[in-house]
Design a protein around this motif. Structure first.
Motif, PDB file in Angstrom:
ATOM      1  N   ASN A  71       0.826  -1.210   0.000  1.00  0.00           N
ATOM      2  CA  ASN A  71       0.000   0.000   0.000  1.00  0.00           C
ATOM      3  C   ASN A  71       0.860   1.261   0.000  1.00  0.00           C
ATOM      4  O   ASN A  71       0.918   2.016   0.986  1.00  0.00           O
ATOM      5  CB  ASN A  71      -0.923  -0.043   1.240  1.00  0.00           C
ATOM      6  N   TYR A 103      -4.845   4.002  -4.852  1.00  0.00           N
ATOM      7  CA  TYR A 103      -4.888   2.895  -3.887  1.00  0.00           C
ATOM      8  C   TYR A 103      -5.808   1.793  -4.372  1.00  0.00           C
ATOM      9  O   TYR A 103      -5.507   0.599  -4.262  1.00  0.00           O
ATOM     10  CB  TYR A 103      -5.376   3.418  -2.536  1.00  0.00           C
ATOM     11  N   LYS A 214       3.626   4.409   9.077  1.00  0.00           N
ATOM     12  CA  LYS A 214       2.344   4.547   8.383  1.00  0.00           C
ATOM     13  C   LYS A 214       1.747   3.200   8.005  1.00  0.00           C
ATOM     14  O   LYS A 214       0.604   2.886   8.393  1.00  0.00           O
ATOM     15  CB  LYS A 214       2.525   5.412   7.123  1.00  0.00           C
ATOM     16  N   PHE A 244      -2.399   7.979   9.619  1.00  0.00           N
ATOM     17  CA  PHE A 244      -1.380   7.335   8.789  1.00  0.00           C
ATOM     18  C   PHE A 244      -0.802   8.368   7.816  1.00  0.00           C
ATOM     19  O   PHE A 244      -1.535   8.870   6.955  1.00  0.00           O
ATOM     20  CB  PHE A 244      -1.987   6.176   7.994  1.00  0.00           C
ATOM     21  N   TYR A 247       0.359  10.608   1.397  1.00  0.00           N
ATOM     22  CA  TYR A 247       0.503  11.861   0.638  1.00  0.00           C
ATOM     23  C   TYR A 247      -0.857  12.488   0.315  1.00  0.00           C
ATOM     24  O   TYR A 247      -0.930  13.571  -0.242  1.00  0.00           O
ATOM     25  CB  TYR A 247       1.313  11.634  -0.645  1.00  0.00           C
ATOM     26  N   ARG A 248      -1.936  11.809   0.650  1.00  0.00           N
ATOM     27  CA  ARG A 248      -3.278  12.308   0.323  1.00  0.00           C
ATOM     28  C   ARG A 248      -3.877  13.128   1.474  1.00  0.00           C
ATOM     29  O   ARG A 248      -4.427  14.209   1.261  1.00  0.00           O
ATOM     30  CB  ARG A 248      -4.176  11.110  -0.019  1.00  0.00           C
ATOM     31  N   ASP A 315      -8.938   9.716  10.331  1.00  0.00           N
ATOM     32  CA  ASP A 315      -8.080   9.533   9.150  1.00  0.00           C
ATOM     33  C   ASP A 315      -8.870   8.911   7.993  1.00  0.00           C
ATOM     34  O   ASP A 315      -8.851   9.428   6.864  1.00  0.00           O
ATOM     35  CB  ASP A 315      -6.893   8.631   9.503  1.00  0.00           C
ATOM     36  N   TRP A 319      -9.403  10.732   4.465  1.00  0.00           N
ATOM     37  CA  TRP A 319      -8.907  10.138   3.211  1.00  0.00           C
ATOM     38  C   TRP A 319     -10.057   9.925   2.234  1.00  0.00           C
ATOM     39  O   TRP A 319      -9.979  10.317   1.066  1.00  0.00           O
ATOM     40  CB  TRP A 319      -8.200   8.809   3.490  1.00  0.00           C
ATOM     41  N   ASP A 320     -11.142   9.356   2.721  1.00  0.00           N
ATOM     42  CA  ASP A 320     -12.294   9.117   1.841  1.00  0.00           C
ATOM     43  C   ASP A 320     -12.825  10.446   1.281  1.00  0.00           C
ATOM     44  O   ASP A 320     -13.166  10.551   0.106  1.00  0.00           O
ATOM     45  CB  ASP A 320     -13.406   8.374   2.584  1.00  0.00           C
ATOM     46  N   LYS A 323     -10.646  11.781  -1.451  1.00  0.00           N
ATOM     47  CA  LYS A 323     -10.864  11.056  -2.700  1.00  0.00           C
ATOM     48  C   LYS A 323     -12.158  11.495  -3.375  1.00  0.00           C
ATOM     49  O   LYS A 323     -12.234  11.614  -4.589  1.00  0.00           O
ATOM     50  CB  LYS A 323     -10.880   9.541  -2.451  1.00  0.00           C
TER      51      LYS A 323
HETATM   52  N1  LIG Z   1      -3.959   8.174   5.570  1.00  0.00           N
HETATM   53  C1  LIG Z   1      -4.483   7.235   4.792  1.00  0.00           C
HETATM   54  N2  LIG Z   1      -3.801   6.843   3.695  1.00  0.00           N
HETATM   55  C2  LIG Z   1      -4.373   5.894   2.918  1.00  0.00           C
HETATM   56  C3  LIG Z   1      -5.621   5.311   3.184  1.00  0.00           C
HETATM   57  C4  LIG Z   1      -5.856   4.383   2.133  1.00  0.00           C
HETATM   58  C5  LIG Z   1      -7.017   3.494   1.907  1.00  0.00           C
HETATM   59  N3  LIG Z   1      -7.774   3.203   3.087  1.00  0.00           N
HETATM   60  C6  LIG Z   1      -9.176   3.055   2.892  1.00  0.00           C
HETATM   61  C7  LIG Z   1      -9.541   1.662   2.678  1.00  0.00           C
HETATM   62  C8  LIG Z   1     -10.502   1.288   3.536  1.00  0.00           C
HETATM   63  C9  LIG Z   1     -10.875   2.372   4.413  1.00  0.00           C
HETATM   64  O1  LIG Z   1     -12.190   2.758   4.139  1.00  0.00           O
HETATM   65  C10 LIG Z   1      -9.949   3.488   4.106  1.00  0.00           C
HETATM   66  O2  LIG Z   1     -10.649   4.640   3.794  1.00  0.00           O
HETATM   67  C11 LIG Z   1      -4.762   4.450   1.277  1.00  0.00           C
HETATM   68  N4  LIG Z   1      -3.904   5.352   1.772  1.00  0.00           N
HETATM   69  C12 LIG Z   1      -2.668   5.871   1.197  1.00  0.00           C
HETATM   70  O3  LIG Z   1      -3.081   6.904   0.281  1.00  0.00           O
HETATM   71  C13 LIG Z   1      -2.175   6.917  -0.830  1.00  0.00           C
HETATM   72  C14 LIG Z   1      -2.975   6.515  -2.050  1.00  0.00           C
HETATM   73  O4  LIG Z   1      -3.774   7.642  -2.389  1.00  0.00           O
HETATM   74  P1  LIG Z   1      -4.322   7.730  -3.911  1.00  0.00           P
HETATM   75  O5  LIG Z   1      -3.095   7.645  -4.824  1.00  0.00           O
HETATM   76  O6  LIG Z   1      -5.021   9.070  -3.966  1.00  0.00           O
HETATM   77  O7  LIG Z   1      -5.283   6.558  -4.126  1.00  0.00           O
HETATM   78  C15 LIG Z   1      -1.088   5.914  -0.520  1.00  0.00           C
HETATM   79  O8  LIG Z   1      -0.070   6.551   0.220  1.00  0.00           O
HETATM   80  C16 LIG Z   1      -1.836   4.928   0.382  1.00  0.00           C
HETATM   81  O9  LIG Z   1      -0.940   4.235   1.218  1.00  0.00           O
HETATM   82  C17 LIG Z   1      -6.320   5.741   4.348  1.00  0.00           C
HETATM   83  O10 LIG Z   1      -7.430   5.301   4.695  1.00  0.00           O
HETATM   84  N5  LIG Z   1      -5.701   6.701   5.110  1.00  0.00           N
END
Ligand SMILES: Nc1nc2c(c(CN[C@H]3C=C[C@H](O)[C@@H]3O)cn2[C@@H]2O[C@H](COP(=O)(O)O)[C@@H](O)[C@H]2O)c(=O)[nH]1
Length: 346
Positions: A71, A103, A214, A244, A247-248, A315, A319-320, A323
């Motif tokens: 990830n 992701y 992370k 965590f 970069y998002r 978090d 993140w959601d 997106k």
């Molecule tokens: N802080 C944080 N970073 C997270 C996530 C997730 C996925 N989690 C979801 C899955 C089930 C839950 O419902 C969560 O919502 C991926 N990442 C990170 O993001 C980056 C990818 O971004 P993009 O290229 O835009 O898709 C990459 O560094 C990846 O490691 C999170 O939740 N929090």
């Protein structure tokens, strides 16, 4: 404790290019809490994503482990406006009749491989270089577009390294690791970073080794969320886990006014310049993100005593939401660009 919170505080207190706006964090706390309430954000939200498994069995633990092992680093070298759309030729996985990027392309690739009969969630498979050759892994991550998956070589190395550790020390599955942690999330994070170097997400910053962890923390959190705090997801100290540092989320924290970047960092990021891993600016972006979510969490607890909230749910929500904004805005995205560091840590 894991030491991440202390590291984040140290980074915040010594940062040059990133700062935190405390008033903005207070305002953000109110809006985040209201929105999470309205969306009834909970661990149930995790399984609602179409690509996430919802069966509660050991195979699901293996699925979460391989996803969070890999990830990292999905930002694109060709989708300059970060639209997330595959017609920019950015790395894309086609699955369930949809084009997945970022992701979600990782989850789609894993699910597609399983459907093709490739046991990609099985650690013993990862160390069998005959059956699980580099070419097989390349096939698993094949793209629909010109851009290939970033850091394929590093992803292969992570699989080999983790396969070795899981088969020799933990009975061939991360379930063995969870058992050893005796329902402590902190112990599990320590077990992960001690036994799997590719999860040992630490940096040297102004004379100190700072811990970010992370992927170790999101691995524990995804298990906690998927299993709804029961069974493999039962932890007595889950609230010790921090945000965590990817970069998002820094991007949305900046949009909320919680994070402020120096003029030089702003122009560096907006001109899509790379930031090397371990550069002080990278460490400050990550550490201040963690610390600002801690401040938001404390503000929510102050405004709503006794509410069941922690840094993980905040978090996931941020993140959601980031997106959703990316999907809605496309080229018109006004948010600051994500910082561009190629790293296996996030
Ligand atoms: N802080 C944080 N970073 C997270 C996530 C997730 C996925 N989690 C979801 C899955 C089930 C839950 O419902 C969560 O919502 C991926 N990442 C990170 O993001 C980056 C990818 O971004 P993009 O290229 O835009 O898709 C990459 O560094 C990846 O490691 C999170 O939740 N929090």
């Amino acid at each position: 404790m894991t030491g991440v919170r202390e590291s984040a505080k140290y980074i915040f207190e010594n940062a040059d290019d990133v700062s935190i706006d405390l008033d903005a964090c207070q305002r953000a706390a109110a809006s985040i809490y209201a929105s999470m309430l309205e969306k009834s954000y909970s661990t149930e939200t995790w399984s609602s994503h179409v690509l996430n498994p919802d069966s509660k069995e050991p195979a699901t633990v293996d699925w979460i482990f391989v996803v969070d092992l890999l990830n990292f680093s999905f930002w694109s070298d060709v989708d300059d406006k970060d639209t997330g759309r595959s017609d920019t030729q950015r790395f894309t996985v086609s699955w369930l009749g949809q084009q997945w990027t970022g992701y979600w392309s990782l989850c789609a690739a894993i699910n597609r491989a399983l459907a093709e009969g490739i046991p990609i969630t099985t650690p013993a498979f990862w160390i069998d270089k005959e059956k699980c050759s580099d070419d097989v892994i390349r096939h698993i991550f094949r793209s629909e577009t010109a851009e290939q998956v970033p850091m394929l070589k590093e992803r292969i190395a992570c699989l080999r390294e983790a396969g070795e550790a899981l088969t020799t020390r933990f009975g061939g599955s991360f379930v063995g690791c969870i058992a050893e942690a005796n329902e402590s999330a902190v112990e599990l994070v320590k077990l992960i970073v001690d036994n799997f170097p590719c999860f040992r997400d630490e940096s040297e910053y102004k004379g100190r080794t700072v811990k970010i962890y992370k992927r170790a923390q999101i691995l524990v959190s995804d298990i906690w969320a998927c299993f709804n705090q029961q069974s493999y997801g039962k932890f007595t100290d889950i609230d010790e886990i921090t945000m965590f540092a990817d970069y998002r989320v820094p991007q949305i924290l900046h949009s909320l006014g919680c994070l402020k970047y120096s003029d030089s960092l702003t122009s560096h990021v907006q001109s899509l310049q790379p930031i090397p891993h371990n550069d002080p600016r990278e460490v400050e972006l990550r550490g201040c993100s963690i610390w600002s979510v801690e401040l938001i969490k404390e503000e929510i607890m102050k405004q709503h005593p006794g509410t069941k909230i922690n840094a993980i749910l905040i978090d996931f929500y941020l993140w959601d939401t980031a997106k959703e904004i990316q999907n809605e805005m496309g080229e018109k995205q006004e948010a600051i660009q994500c910082h561009r560091t190629r790293s296996v840590f996030y």
